[in-house]
Write a protein that holds these residues in place. Structure first.
Motif, PDB file in Angstrom:
ATOM      1  N   TYR A  57      27.500  35.135  45.946  1.00  0.00           N
ATOM      2  CA  TYR A  57      28.638  34.569  46.024  1.00  0.00           C
ATOM      3  C   TYR A  57      29.304  35.702  47.224  1.00  0.00           C
ATOM      4  O   TYR A  57      30.458  34.912  48.038  1.00  0.00           O
ATOM      5  N   TRP A  58      29.356  37.334  46.959  1.00  0.00           N
ATOM      6  CA  TRP A  58      30.068  37.530  47.786  1.00  0.00           C
ATOM      7  C   TRP A  58      29.268  37.795  48.925  1.00  0.00           C
ATOM      8  O   TRP A  58      29.862  38.004  50.769  1.00  0.00           O
TER       9      TRP A  58
ATOM     10  N   TYR B 126      41.497  33.967  48.651  1.00  0.00           N
ATOM     11  CA  TYR B 126      41.337  35.227  47.379  1.00  0.00           C
ATOM     12  C   TYR B 126      43.345  36.504  47.586  1.00  0.00           C
ATOM     13  O   TYR B 126      42.256  36.877  46.605  1.00  0.00           O
TER      14      TYR B 126
ATOM     15  N   THR C 190      24.481  35.746  41.004  1.00  0.00           N
ATOM     16  CA  THR C 190      25.596  34.839  41.413  1.00  0.00           C
ATOM     17  C   THR C 190      26.692  35.457  42.161  1.00  0.00           C
ATOM     18  O   THR C 190      26.989  34.821  43.421  1.00  0.00           O
ATOM     19  N   ARG C 191      26.713  37.195  41.444  1.00  0.00           N
ATOM     20  CA  ARG C 191      27.930  37.586  42.155  1.00  0.00           C
ATOM     21  C   ARG C 191      27.209  37.692  43.645  1.00  0.00           C
ATOM     22  O   ARG C 191      28.456  37.912  44.753  1.00  0.00           O
TER      23      ARG C 191
ATOM     24  N   GLN D  81      28.169  34.894  50.655  1.00  0.00           N
ATOM     25  CA  GLN D  81      29.418  33.987  51.470  1.00  0.00           C
ATOM     26  C   GLN D  81      30.609  34.765  51.419  1.00  0.00           C
ATOM     27  O   GLN D  81      30.809  33.604  52.912  1.00  0.00           O
ATOM     28  N   ALA D  82      30.889  35.222  50.972  1.00  0.00           N
ATOM     29  CA  ALA D  82      32.612  35.694  51.197  1.00  0.00           C
ATOM     30  C   ALA D  82      32.381  36.336  51.926  1.00  0.00           C
ATOM     31  O   ALA D  82      32.967  36.906  53.706  1.00  0.00           O
TER      32      ALA D  82
ATOM     33  N   PHE E  81      34.024  27.319  47.720  1.00  0.00           N
ATOM     34  CA  PHE E  81      34.161  28.200  47.138  1.00  0.00           C
ATOM     35  C   PHE E  81      34.820  28.966  46.024  1.00  0.00           C
ATOM     36  O   PHE E  81      34.897  29.860  46.054  1.00  0.00           O
TER      37      PHE E  81
ATOM     38  N   VAL F  57      36.253  36.043  39.025  1.00  0.00           N
ATOM     39  CA  VAL F  57      34.892  35.576  39.411  1.00  0.00           C
ATOM     40  C   VAL F  57      33.635  36.851  39.230  1.00  0.00           C
ATOM     41  O   VAL F  57      32.997  36.465  38.232  1.00  0.00           O
ATOM     42  N   ARG F  58      34.049  37.636  38.977  1.00  0.00           N
ATOM     43  CA  ARG F  58      33.006  38.708  39.114  1.00  0.00           C
ATOM     44  C   ARG F  58      32.227  39.055  37.205  1.00  0.00           C
ATOM     45  O   ARG F  58      32.105  38.857  36.580  1.00  0.00           O
TER      46      ARG F  58
ATOM     47  N   LEU G 201      34.047  41.912  43.798  1.00  0.00           N
ATOM     48  CA  LEU G 201      33.098  41.099  43.191  1.00  0.00           C
ATOM     49  C   LEU G 201      32.021  42.211  43.064  1.00  0.00           C
ATOM     50  O   LEU G 201      31.028  41.762  41.762  1.00  0.00           O
TER      51      LEU G 201
ATOM     52  N   ALA H 174      30.716  36.003  35.778  1.00  0.00           N
ATOM     53  CA  ALA H 174      29.104  35.218  37.060  1.00  0.00           C
ATOM     54  C   ALA H 174      28.484  36.344  36.529  1.00  0.00           C
ATOM     55  O   ALA H 174      28.585  37.279  36.676  1.00  0.00           O
TER      56      ALA H 174
END
Length: 415
Positions: free
Chosen positions: A97-98, A214, A93-94, A100-101, A365, A85-86, A320, A89
C-alpha cells in the motif's frame, strides 16, 4: 411580556471564533488547483471546447464529499487515514500500500515542479531545469515555515498563494466572458473519442487527488485534535463542512475558469498543444496583462502545491510505516524524478497530463478505505456515515474505477 434580542456583538464573536477554525481545507484545496489541473483543463478546453465542462463540475462535487469524509475521520478518531490503514492491515499489505502511495506522491511532485518550472520560464525565460531547481528550493523554504512555526503560519502562506492562483486564472474569464449557452451545453455528460477519455481521467486525477485525501485527515487532527466533548466535536464537524465547502467552491471556480478560458479563447486553434503555446495564445487574444496573470497563477500553483505534496508524502510514510524522514530530505529525494524529466527535454505539458492519469489510478486506493472506515460504526460511533452518504461515496469510487478501466481499454485498442 418581555422579549430578548440577540446581541450583535455576541453573534460577531461567534462568527470570528468559527472563522479562526477555518483553514485545513484550504491547504488541501491547493491539490485541486495544481499545475496538473492547469495542463489537463487547458488541454481539454483547447481540444474539445466546452465538451468536458461536466467533468469539472462532477469532479469538484465528488471532491467536496471525499474531503469532508477525510476531515471527519481525523476529527472523530484522532488518527490519520494512513494510520487507520496501518492498524487494520498486515505488514505485506502495508508495504504494498505504501509503495503505490509513494508512486502517486512522485507523480504529484512531478506535476507540481514541472508546472513551477514552466511558469518561471514564461515569466523570466529561465531554462526549465533551472526553474525546476528554483521551485524545489522555494518549496523547501515553505516547508521550513511549517516545520519551525507550526501549521497556522503555513496555512496563512498557502491561503495567500491560493488567492493569487484564483486571481491569476479567473482574470481571463472576467476579461473575455465565455459563451453561457455553450457552457450550459457542456454540462451534458459525454465523450468524443479516446483522447477525451484520457483528458477526463486526467482532470479527475487532478481534482480528486489521492494525497489530498490522505492529508486532510492529518490537517484536521493536527489543527483541532480529538475532542472527547460531544458538543465541541459536533461544532468542529459543522465548521469543517463550511471549511470544505468554501475551499472546494473556490477550487471549482478556478478549475472551471481554466477550461472556459481555453474553450473560449483557444478552442479551434491548431497551435495550442502545451501550456507555453496556450500562454502565447492568451497573450495574442487577451493581451499581455492576461498572459502575465496566467503565468503568475501557474507559478503560485506550483510553489504551493509542491510544498503541500511533500508534506502529504511525509505524513503518509509516517502513518503507514511509523518511519519519519526529515521533511527537507524527502523534498530533495522526490525532486529528482521531476528534474530528470526536465533535463531529458520530455514535453512538460504531456508529462503533466500523464502524471494526472497516474493520480487517477491511485484514487481508489485512498477512497475505498476511507469509505469503509467512515461507514464503520465501531470506529466512528454516532458520526458514522449515513446510508445516503455511504451510497454516494461508493458511487464515486465506482465511477472513477470504471473510467480508469475504460481508459486502459481505449489506450490498448487505440480506439
Amino acid at each position: 411580556m418581555s422579549t430578548t434580542t440577540a446581541d450583535p456583538r455576541s453573534s460577531l464573536r461567534r462568527v470570528r471564533s468559527a472563522a479562526v477554525l477555518l483553514g485545513p481545507a484550504f491547504v488541501a484545496a491547493i491539490a485541486y488547483v495544481d499545475p496538473g489541473n492547469v495542463a489537463a483543463n487547458i488541454s481539454a478546453g483547447a481540444r474539445f471546447g466546452y465538451l468536458l465542462v461536466w467533468v469539472i463540475v462532477v469532479a469538484n462535487a465528488m471532491a467536496a464529499l471525499v474531503q469532508f469524509l477525510s476531515a471527519k475521520l481525523g476529527l472523530v478518531t484522532g488518527r490519520t487515514l494512513p494510520q487507520v490503514v496501518r492498524d487494520r492491515a498486515t505488514r505485506p499489505t502495508r508495504l504494498a500500500y505504501w509503495a503505490q502511495a509513494e508512486l502517486v506522491a512522485m507523480a504529484t511532485d512531478l506535476a507540481e515542479v514541472v508546472g513551477g518550472a514552466i511558469a518561471l520560464h514564461l515569466l523570466f525565460r529561465l531554462p526549465l531545469l533551472v526553474g525546476g531547481l528554483v521551485t524545489g528550493v522555494v518549496s523547501m523554504v515553505l516547508l521550513t515555515v511549517q516545520n519551525r512555526r507550526g501549521q497556522k503560519p503555513f496555512e496563512r502562506v498557502i491561503i495567500g498563494l491560493l488567492a493569487i492562483i484564483a486571481v491569476g486564472f479567473v482574470a481571463s474569464v472576467v476579461i473575455s466572458p465565455p459563451s453561457v449557452p455553450d457552457t450550459i451545453g457542456g454540462l451534458l455528460p459525454r465523450f468524443s473519442g479516446a483522447e477525451s477519455v484520457l483528458l477526463a481521467a486526467a482532470m479527475i486525477g487532478a481534482t480528486v487527488m489521492p494525497h489530498a485525501i490522505y492529508l486532510h485527515s492529518a490537517l484536521t487532527r493536527d489543527r483541532h485534535g480529538r475532542s472527547e466533548d460531544r458538543a465541541t466535536r459536533i461544532r468542529l464537524l459543522r465548521i469543517t463542512r463550511w471549511d470544505v465547502g468554501t475551499a472546494m467552491l473556490i477550487a471549482g471556480a478556478v478549475n472551471l475558469s481554466m477550461l472556459l478560458m481555453a474553450a473560449h479563447t483557444l478552442g479551434g486553434r491548431e497551435d495550442v498543444d502545451s501550456i507555453e503555446s496556450a500562454h502565447a495564445a492568451v497573450r495574442d487574444s487577451l493581451g499581455p496583462w492576461a498572459a502575465l496573470l496566467l503565468a503568475v497563477g501557474l507559478l503560485a500553483s506550483g510553489l504551493a502545491s509542491t510544498s503541500v505534496g511533500a508534506y502529504a508524502g511525509a505524513m503518509i510514510m509516517e502513518g503507514l510505516l511509523r518511519r519519519r524522514i526529515p521533511l527537507l530530505a524527502r523534498r530533495l529525494v522526490t525532486l529528482v524524478p521531476a528534474l530528470i524529466i526536465l533535463a531529458a527535454h520530455i514535453d512538460p505539458t504531456r508529462a503533466l497530463i500523464v502524471s494526472q492519469v497516474v493520480l487517477s489510478f491511485g484514487i481508489p486506493f485512498a477512497l475505498i478505505p476511507l469509505v469503509r472506515f467512515t461507514s464503520d460504526r465501531a470506529l466512528m460511533g454516532e458520526h458514522v456515515n449515513r446510508r445516503v452518504t455511504t451510497a454516494l461515496a461508493w458511487l464515486i469510487a465506482a465511477v472513477i474505477s470504471t473510467l480508469n478501466v475504460l481508459l486502459i481499454y481505449l489506450t490498448v485498442t487505440g480506439s
